[in-house]
Design a protein around this motif. Sequence first.
Motif, PDB file in Angstrom:
ATOM      1  N   LEU A  29       0.828  -1.207   0.000  1.00  0.00           N
ATOM      2  CA  LEU A  29       0.000   0.000   0.000  1.00  0.00           C
ATOM      3  C   LEU A  29       0.861   1.256   0.000  1.00  0.00           C
ATOM      4  O   LEU A  29       0.580   2.220  -0.725  1.00  0.00           O
ATOM      5  CB  LEU A  29      -0.919  -0.014   1.229  1.00  0.00           C
ATOM      6  N   ALA A  30       1.927   1.236   0.816  1.00  0.00           N
ATOM      7  CA  ALA A  30       2.834   2.386   0.847  1.00  0.00           C
ATOM      8  C   ALA A  30       3.531   2.570  -0.498  1.00  0.00           C
ATOM      9  O   ALA A  30       3.749   3.694  -0.953  1.00  0.00           O
ATOM     10  CB  ALA A  30       3.857   2.203   1.962  1.00  0.00           C
ATOM     11  N   ARG A  31       3.882   1.441  -1.133  1.00  0.00           N
ATOM     12  CA  ARG A  31       4.554   1.527  -2.431  1.00  0.00           C
ATOM     13  C   ARG A  31       3.628   2.112  -3.494  1.00  0.00           C
ATOM     14  O   ARG A  31       4.040   2.947  -4.286  1.00  0.00           O
ATOM     15  CB  ARG A  31       5.009   0.127  -2.844  1.00  0.00           C
ATOM     16  N   ARG A  32       2.367   1.694  -3.460  1.00  0.00           N
ATOM     17  CA  ARG A  32       1.419   2.204  -4.454  1.00  0.00           C
ATOM     18  C   ARG A  32       0.969   3.638  -4.140  1.00  0.00           C
ATOM     19  O   ARG A  32       0.634   4.389  -5.047  1.00  0.00           O
ATOM     20  CB  ARG A  32       0.201   1.287  -4.527  1.00  0.00           C
ATOM     21  N   GLY A  33       0.961   3.980  -2.865  1.00  0.00           N
ATOM     22  CA  GLY A  33       0.496   5.312  -2.479  1.00  0.00           C
ATOM     23  C   GLY A  33       1.622   6.298  -2.262  1.00  0.00           C
ATOM     24  O   GLY A  33       1.495   7.207  -1.426  1.00  0.00           O
ATOM     25  N   TYR A  34       2.709   6.169  -2.991  1.00  0.00           N
ATOM     26  CA  TYR A  34       3.862   7.059  -2.839  1.00  0.00           C
ATOM     27  C   TYR A  34       3.510   8.517  -3.096  1.00  0.00           C
ATOM     28  O   TYR A  34       4.197   9.427  -2.619  1.00  0.00           O
ATOM     29  CB  TYR A  34       4.978   6.631  -3.799  1.00  0.00           C
ATOM     30  N   TRP A  35       2.440   8.750  -3.858  1.00  0.00           N
ATOM     31  CA  TRP A  35       2.043  10.117  -4.201  1.00  0.00           C
ATOM     32  C   TRP A  35       1.201  10.779  -3.103  1.00  0.00           C
ATOM     33  O   TRP A  35       0.963  11.991  -3.143  1.00  0.00           O
ATOM     34  CB  TRP A  35       1.242  10.115  -5.499  1.00  0.00           C
ATOM     35  N   VAL A  36       0.744  10.005  -2.115  1.00  0.00           N
ATOM     36  CA  VAL A  36      -0.129  10.557  -1.073  1.00  0.00           C
ATOM     37  C   VAL A  36       0.619  11.498  -0.126  1.00  0.00           C
ATOM     38  O   VAL A  36       0.151  12.606   0.145  1.00  0.00           O
ATOM     39  CB  VAL A  36      -0.822   9.420  -0.291  1.00  0.00           C
ATOM     40  N   PRO A  37       1.782  11.110   0.423  1.00  0.00           N
ATOM     41  CA  PRO A  37       2.478  12.021   1.346  1.00  0.00           C
ATOM     42  C   PRO A  37       2.779  13.400   0.765  1.00  0.00           C
ATOM     43  O   PRO A  37       2.551  14.413   1.453  1.00  0.00           O
ATOM     44  CB  PRO A  37       3.763  11.257   1.697  1.00  0.00           C
ATOM     45  N   PRO A  38       3.274  13.521  -0.488  1.00  0.00           N
ATOM     46  CA  PRO A  38       3.499  14.874  -1.010  1.00  0.00           C
ATOM     47  C   PRO A  38       2.227  15.712  -1.062  1.00  0.00           C
ATOM     48  O   PRO A  38       2.247  16.910  -0.737  1.00  0.00           O
ATOM     49  CB  PRO A  38       4.057  14.616  -2.415  1.00  0.00           C
ATOM     50  N   GLY A  39       1.106  15.092  -1.471  1.00  0.00           N
ATOM     51  CA  GLY A  39      -0.140  15.840  -1.554  1.00  0.00           C
ATOM     52  C   GLY A  39      -0.611  16.322  -0.198  1.00  0.00           C
ATOM     53  O   GLY A  39      -0.960  17.503  -0.022  1.00  0.00           O
ATOM     54  N   LEU A  40      -0.619  15.430   0.790  1.00  0.00           N
ATOM     55  CA  LEU A  40      -1.076  15.806   2.122  1.00  0.00           C
ATOM     56  C   LEU A  40      -0.145  16.820   2.768  1.00  0.00           C
ATOM     57  O   LEU A  40      -0.601  17.796   3.385  1.00  0.00           O
ATOM     58  CB  LEU A  40      -1.175  14.553   3.001  1.00  0.00           C
ATOM     59  N   LEU A  41       1.157  16.600   2.626  1.00  0.00           N
ATOM     60  CA  LEU A  41       2.118  17.509   3.253  1.00  0.00           C
ATOM     61  C   LEU A  41       2.046  18.897   2.623  1.00  0.00           C
ATOM     62  O   LEU A  41       2.117  19.914   3.325  1.00  0.00           O
ATOM     63  CB  LEU A  41       3.532  16.929   3.131  1.00  0.00           C
ATOM     64  N   THR A  42       1.895  18.961   1.303  1.00  0.00           N
ATOM     65  CA  THR A  42       1.776  20.264   0.641  1.00  0.00           C
ATOM     66  C   THR A  42       0.532  20.993   1.108  1.00  0.00           C
ATOM     67  O   THR A  42       0.560  22.206   1.361  1.00  0.00           O
ATOM     68  CB  THR A  42       1.730  20.089  -0.888  1.00  0.00           C
ATOM     69  N   LEU A  43      -0.574  20.275   1.252  1.00  0.00           N
ATOM     70  CA  LEU A  43      -1.805  20.905   1.745  1.00  0.00           C
ATOM     71  C   LEU A  43      -1.609  21.453   3.152  1.00  0.00           C
ATOM     72  O   LEU A  43      -2.004  22.586   3.457  1.00  0.00           O
ATOM     73  CB  LEU A  43      -2.955  19.898   1.717  1.00  0.00           C
ATOM     74  N   LEU A  44      -0.963  20.675   4.021  1.00  0.00           N
ATOM     75  CA  LEU A  44      -0.742  21.122   5.394  1.00  0.00           C
ATOM     76  C   LEU A  44       0.179  22.330   5.442  1.00  0.00           C
ATOM     77  O   LEU A  44      -0.065  23.281   6.198  1.00  0.00           O
ATOM     78  CB  LEU A  44      -0.154  19.976   6.222  1.00  0.00           C
ATOM     79  N   VAL A  45       1.243  22.314   4.641  1.00  0.00           N
ATOM     80  CA  VAL A  45       2.173  23.449   4.621  1.00  0.00           C
ATOM     81  C   VAL A  45       1.481  24.705   4.099  1.00  0.00           C
ATOM     82  O   VAL A  45       1.673  25.804   4.635  1.00  0.00           O
ATOM     83  CB  VAL A  45       3.412  23.106   3.769  1.00  0.00           C
ATOM     84  N   CYS A  46       0.662  24.561   3.063  1.00  0.00           N
ATOM     85  CA  CYS A  46      -0.054  25.720   2.521  1.00  0.00           C
ATOM     86  C   CYS A  46      -1.096  26.250   3.504  1.00  0.00           C
ATOM     87  O   CYS A  46      -1.368  27.456   3.543  1.00  0.00           O
ATOM     88  CB  CYS A  46      -0.726  25.363   1.199  1.00  0.00           C
ATOM     89  N   LEU A  47      -1.691  25.366   4.301  1.00  0.00           N
ATOM     90  CA  LEU A  47      -2.697  25.806   5.272  1.00  0.00           C
ATOM     91  C   LEU A  47      -2.071  26.437   6.511  1.00  0.00           C
ATOM     92  O   LEU A  47      -2.753  27.175   7.237  1.00  0.00           O
ATOM     93  CB  LEU A  47      -3.571  24.627   5.701  1.00  0.00           C
ATOM     94  N   TYR A  48      -0.794  26.173   6.748  1.00  0.00           N
ATOM     95  CA  TYR A  48      -0.145  26.694   7.950  1.00  0.00           C
ATOM     96  C   TYR A  48      -0.099  28.220   7.908  1.00  0.00           C
ATOM     97  O   TYR A  48       0.502  28.819   7.013  1.00  0.00           O
ATOM     98  CB  TYR A  48       1.269  26.112   8.065  1.00  0.00           C
ATOM     99  N   ARG A  49      -0.783  28.846   8.851  1.00  0.00           N
ATOM    100  CA  ARG A  49      -0.861  30.310   8.966  1.00  0.00           C
ATOM    101  C   ARG A  49      -1.322  30.969   7.663  1.00  0.00           C
ATOM    102  O   ARG A  49      -0.834  32.031   7.279  1.00  0.00           O
ATOM    103  CB  ARG A  49       0.478  30.884   9.421  1.00  0.00           C
ATOM    104  N   ILE A  50      -2.276  30.359   7.011  1.00  0.00           N
ATOM    105  CA  ILE A  50      -2.734  30.859   5.716  1.00  0.00           C
ATOM    106  C   ILE A  50      -3.477  32.189   5.847  1.00  0.00           C
ATOM    107  O   ILE A  50      -3.563  32.955   4.890  1.00  0.00           O
ATOM    108  CB  ILE A  50      -3.622  29.797   5.031  1.00  0.00           C
ATOM    109  N   THR A  51      -3.994  32.497   7.029  1.00  0.00           N
ATOM    110  CA  THR A  51      -4.757  33.730   7.219  1.00  0.00           C
ATOM    111  C   THR A  51      -3.957  34.816   7.922  1.00  0.00           C
ATOM    112  O   THR A  51      -4.490  35.887   8.194  1.00  0.00           O
ATOM    113  CB  THR A  51      -6.027  33.445   8.042  1.00  0.00           C
TER     114      THR A  51
END
Length: 512
Positions: A29-51
């Motif tokens: 599952l981790a091998r197939r979902g290699y694209w998930v961590p970048p997507g989630l991490l980018t969303l979290l970084v962009c949301l950090y102090r977004i306002t």
Amino acid sequence: MSISTTCEAPEAGRTQDRPAEAGRQLKDLARRGYWVPPGLLTLLVCLYRITRTGLWRDELATWSAIDRSPGQLYALLHHIDAVSGAYYFLLRGWVALVGSSVLLLRLPSAMAMAGSAVLVALIGRQVFDRRIGLTAGLLFTVIPSVSRYGQEARSYAFAVLAVAAASWALLRALERPRIDLRGAGWWGLYAGSVGCAGLFHLVSLAVLAGHAGIVGHRWWRVRARGPVAGFLLSVPLGLLPLLPLAWIGMHQQGQQLGWLDAPSVQYVGDAFWPGLFGSSWTSITVMALAVLPLAWPRGRRRTLDLYLLALLPVGLVWLVSQGGSHYFLDRYLLFTLPFWVLLAASALAGLRPRAVGLVGLVAVVLLAGPQQIQLRKPDARERFDAARAAAVLAADYRPGDGLAVPRGPYHWFFQVDTALRFYLPPQVAPTDVFRAKSAVQQQGLYSAACSQDRTLACLAAVAPPRIWVVTVADRNDPFAGLSDTEKAALTSQYRVRSVTEVPGMVLTLMER
């Protein structure tokens, strides 16, 4: 006893195999979902102090556009900013569903950047392998300009997403030498993504130069006609709906881009690359890594496609901008960022021992860190705090109060009236005493001031008992930006009751 032992052994073996099987499933599952961590991490970084930072002038223009009816927005696009029309209508629909706070205005861009990170990982897997795809996606996450435009209510993140989707679809389509049913699906996705890229930013269509180079390179290697035919059919299909937009945009470019100059070579080195990556040190590091694959003979062929996507659009837009129309600006070419990151990731993965590549990734994170902190400071985009000014005005507001704000040649730069209207509660609505027409009335992004010979008449027509004078200045010049006739009209009929200073702004309350 021996029979009992023989019968129980397989059951015991199956019990022991269950954790191992579960481990294999998780690993798969981790091998197939290699694209998930970048997507989630980018969303979290962009949301950090977004306002934490307020809306800046470009975002205020977005708010001015979408805060009107569909008919009024359509009328605006006939006069200015038609190239942003698709984004405006998209964001207007979003706001109608969820609301229009700073977070909700910027959230679509954060999600678009998260989607772009996913596609960076997918392209990395397509060109190289999963490990490089994951590395590229994580590297994309930490680039300061990803956070910068993932926290902005403008269309640049969507252009990055559409170009990345088009490039991934193209690479998948080129895997099939003939156009069969499955290949036609990839070509259809490619055509749709090209159309979306143009809708969100016409300059992003410069990526077609890189795509054409990739198709030509593949044809030269395998001499298969299918990919060439698919490209030649898909590109016109994607561009056809954009022709009216391009025609209108050509007639509006004087208003949109008149402030840009022809780019010099010095500008490219001093401002363009740092702006593209959001940090001088990040740009130097990533660019240095991106050059490394040229020194590895086995890696040159696979990285050629990425060099074409990263370099050709930049060179093409620079050349075109040497003429009468200028388009060369870092954020206009933000869509090339994924390909620079992919090249850097391939270099990190090729370093030996592998620990050196990990050190390189950590170095990029550390170098990007200071700028990540800087771009989240309250004054990172504008030096004035319109939210604080609106809070001061709302706290002492009385029904019937008037408002005076600076207009003139630099009205577009500050947009004080638009900023106050965004931050003030609906029940706080001071009358703009020197406004001749609202932005909606003149079918533009900015309101219009009364002419000098009508300044006194405009003030007399409203004659409020109190007027809030809100300027981008300091206490030493509370009337900065107002015309001489506006100052004279105010000071001859009103006296100053209080002066309140907030970061970058002064609120002067005047009584009749």
